[in-house]
Design a protein around this motif. Structure first.
Motif, short mmCIF file in Angstrom:
data_model
loop_
_atom_site.label_atom_id
_atom_site.label_comp_id
_atom_site.label_asym_id
_atom_site.label_seq_id
_atom_site.Cartn_x
_atom_site.Cartn_y
_atom_site.Cartn_z
N CYS A 58 0.84 -1.18 0.00
CA CYS A 58 0.00 0.00 0.00
C CYS A 58 0.88 1.24 0.00
N HIS A 59 0.71 2.09 -1.02
CA HIS A 59 1.59 3.25 -1.14
C HIS A 59 1.09 4.44 -0.36
N GLN A 60 -0.14 4.35 0.13
CA GLN A 60 -0.70 5.53 0.77
C GLN A 60 -0.26 5.61 2.21
N ALA A 61 -0.55 6.75 2.81
CA ALA A 61 -0.19 6.92 4.22
C ALA A 61 -1.03 5.99 5.06
N GLN A 62 -0.39 5.31 6.00
CA GLN A 62 -1.14 4.40 6.87
C GLN A 62 -0.68 4.60 8.30
N GLU A 63 -1.57 4.21 9.20
CA GLU A 63 -1.17 4.37 10.60
C GLU A 63 -0.18 3.28 11.00
N ARG A 64 0.47 3.51 12.10
CA ARG A 64 1.42 2.51 12.59
C ARG A 64 0.65 1.34 13.19
N GLU A 65 1.33 0.19 13.31
CA GLU A 65 0.71 -1.02 13.83
C GLU A 65 0.08 -0.81 15.19
N GLU A 66 0.80 -0.04 16.06
CA GLU A 66 0.31 0.13 17.43
C GLU A 66 -0.97 0.94 17.47
N GLN A 67 -1.21 1.72 16.42
CA GLN A 67 -2.35 2.63 16.46
C GLN A 67 -3.55 2.11 15.70
N LYS A 68 -3.49 0.86 15.25
CA LYS A 68 -4.58 0.37 14.42
C LYS A 68 -5.91 0.31 15.16
N ASP A 69 -5.85 0.21 16.50
CA ASP A 69 -7.12 0.11 17.24
C ASP A 69 -7.70 1.46 17.60
#
Lengths: 80, 553
Positions: B92-103
């Protein structure tokens, strides 16, 4: 010469197909997927029509012939 | 296909224009004839011209069906790719949240960017092309390629030279770097420097600013004018100063985002009338005056009609004489945004007021920008002296924004002086006439070739309809291959079925350049199949204007 024109014409037709269906914007592998799916569907339609259309046409013709030609027969059968 | 990032909002719903097409100007409207002669007050204005008709030809039905089908297929593939990205099969090239913040509460709205991610990205190489010369009639582009289907670009180092520029708003050709013409600009830069370092209210009011404002007021034929540093900010920051809660704004369906933003910021009630449709406007005015404000039924404090001189996406001209008649009848105010029409229409380049033979003193607020015909930046608001003095104190743009930079101001001054003829040459008038001639030639040739062109025959903005999403990308790339730079626009700046290529004719284009462009368009139109027009003959408005009912009132 005619082969070359033919090839150019076919490639222009393919280009039109890409533009009209909007496939032009997709990546090559996506284009292949779409072409495969479309080709499969068209092949299935052709196969189905090859198998079933003659039979259906024959049955329909028999039905109508029976209606028209069979009328004197059935009235005769009723009277006897 | 987003033309600029800010054009997301549309003013109300865009209904189809099919009903309006041929029914308007052949009948009487509200008791006055289309060719009404406006009160002249003996100011010696030009004879009011017969307004050519706007054409909004519809394409054959199969085109609309195929357009929807094209969009449908690409949307399906968009869902498929999104699924692959969600599952993890694809990066995925778009901006994504970090793993810790997925919730947590999501930061990035994935679905809203669906269109951008799945359609715009695929054809993104047609916009934001880097230019490495001045944007005159021909320019140089830097060549760039993408290795990962337009997610990232890299410059190859080569330049594409002498590309004909059909997209810049360079109507009178003032985007030039001829040393003779720019002598005064260089002198003023030596005198004043480049930075102003203050707002107009504090220590940024230079004598050159005063000279500019006086010149703009003389050019337009009004009492007084005020200049701002940015055209968008002129609209969005000054409308809140003019209207507020308890006022009513009647704005055209296809108004520019800056007008919509200004209207929303002001807090006034906004009602939208159909594009250039005087019956719709009159109905809204009647309702507003009869029923008043929504719940209390008190009368509105002010009613402001907001229109533009030339609508940049359609190329259509405003119906100024009819609007002025309506405005007088119902006692409303008029805000005219002449961003594209100042300098570009009218026999001496004074804008739509001159084109229609209307006295500019009848329009309450005249607004315009210097970006299009004058080759600079900024905007102005002109009108009565009381209005402009009020705005100097109460407008956000006037109070807080830094003043315009002196070389830019001098460029505008020299451009206006050139157009008015004050500098002693006829260069300005030559350019205005050349623009009118180029416009007429280009439009008539395109119509003959069979393209669907929107807009009025006098407007230098020429949208050529492409309709289908695949053809939009193909058209722009093919034109670049032939060394012609065009701007293509799609959804959301236009309706979803009406993607178009927009040409801006310039006075600096020679007949040869236009012929080259026309020839390429002819070939490309046949190859890509975008010639949808069903009437190949040139449109003859004089045949329809012959019906004079003789009921001038």
């Amino acid at each position: 010469m005619d082969m070359k024109n033919m090839r150019e014409y076919m490639s222009w037709l393919y280009y039109q197909y890409l533009l009209i269906t909007g496939i032009y914007v997709l990546e090559p592998w996506e284009q292949s997927i779409f072409n495969t799916v479309l080709f499969t569907m068209v092949a299935m339609v052709i196969y189905t029509s090859y198998v079933f259309v003659p039979i259906h046409v024959r049955l329909a013709l028999e039905f109508f012939c029976e209606l028209v030609g069979g009328q004197p027969e059935s009235t005769v059968a009723l009277m006897t | 296909m987003i033309r600029t990032e800010e054009l997301h909002s549309c003013n109300g719903t865009l209904k189809s224009r099919s009903g309006q097409k041929q029914t308007e100007n052949y009948t009487l409207k509200n008791g006055y004839h289309k060719n009404e002669k406006v009160q002249k007050n003996g100011n010696g204005f030009h004879q009011p011209r017969v307004r050519g008709e706007d054409s909004f030809e519809e394409a054959p039905m199969y085109v609309a069906v195929l357009t929807y089908m094209g969009y449908g297929i690409v949307i399906l593939f968009g869902y498929f790719r999104d699924f692959l990205r969600a599952v993890g099969l694809e990066k995925c090239h778009q901006a994504q949240e970090r793993e810790e913040q997925k919730d947590f509460v999501p930061l990035y709205q994935d679905f809203e960017n669906f269109y951008k991610r799945n359609l715009y990205m695929r054809v993104r190489d047609n916009w934001n092309r880097p230019i490495c010369s001045l944007p005159g009639p021909v320019f140089d582009l830097m060549e760039r390629v993408s290795d990962d289907y337009n997610w990232t670009f890299r410059l190859t180092g080569r330049t594409i030279e002498n590309v004909i520029n059909m997209g810049s708003y360079n109507y009178l050709g003032f985007a030039e770097n001829n040393v003779d013409f720019l002598k005064t600009v260089a002198e003023k830069t030596r005198q004043y420097g480049v930075g102003v370092c203050s707002t107009r209210q504090e220590l940024g009011n230079f004598s050159i600013h005063e000279e500019l404002e006086q010149l703009v007021a003389d050019f337009l034929g009004v009492e007084s004018a005020m200049a701002f540093g940015m055209g968008f900010a002129t609209n969005s920051m000054n409308i809140p100063a003019l209207v507020g809660k308890g006022c009513l704004i009647l704005s055209d369906e296809l108004n520019h985002t800056s007008l919509i933003l200004g209207a929303r910021l002001s807090g006034a009630t906004i009602r939208v009338f159909k594009h250039n449709n005087m019956q719709s406007l009159e109905k809204l005015l009647k309702e507003a005056i009869c029923s008043g404000q929504p719940r209390t039924h008190r009368s509105w404090k002010k009613i402001l009609i907001m229109v533009e001189g030339i609508y940049s996406m359609e190329g259509s001209l405003v119906r100024l004489p009819e609007i002025i008649a309506l405005k007088k009848k119902y006692k409303a105010y008029l805000y005219l945004d002449e961003a594209h029409s100042i300098g570009a229409v009218g026999p001496t380049g004074r804008g739509v007021t001159e084109h229609f033979g209307v006295d500019p003193k009848e329009i309450d607020v005249l607004m315009g920008t210097f970006t299009k015909s004058f080759g600079a930046t900024g905007g102005y608001i002109a009108g009565k002296k009381e209005l402009v003095d009020y705005l100097r104190c109460h407008s956000h743009s006037a109070v807080y924004a830094t003043a315009m930079s002196p070389p830019v101001v001098e460029q505008i001054i020299r451009a206006i002086k050139c157009i008015m003829g004050v500098d002693g040459t006829t260069e300005g008038q030559r350019r205005v006439r050349q623009l009118a001639e180029n416009t007429r030639y280009f439009r008539s040739r395109l119509k003959e070739m069979g393209f669907i062109i929107y807009g009025n025959k006098d407007s230098p903005v020429i949208p050529l309809l492409l309709y289908q999403p695949g053809k939009v990308g193909a058209f722009s790339r093919a034109m670049l291959k032939r060394k012609i730079g065009v701007v293509v626009v799609g959804f959301p700046a236009t309706t979803i079925t009406e993607a178009r290529a927009r040409f801006c004719v310039s006075a600096a284009h020679t007949r040869d350049m236009l012929n080259k462009v026309l020839q390429s368009l002819d070939e490309l139109g046949d190859y890509i199949r975008v010639k949808f027009s069903r009437h190949r003959r040139p449109y003859r408005p004089e045949l329809y204007n012959a019906t004079n009912f003789g009921l001038d009132s």
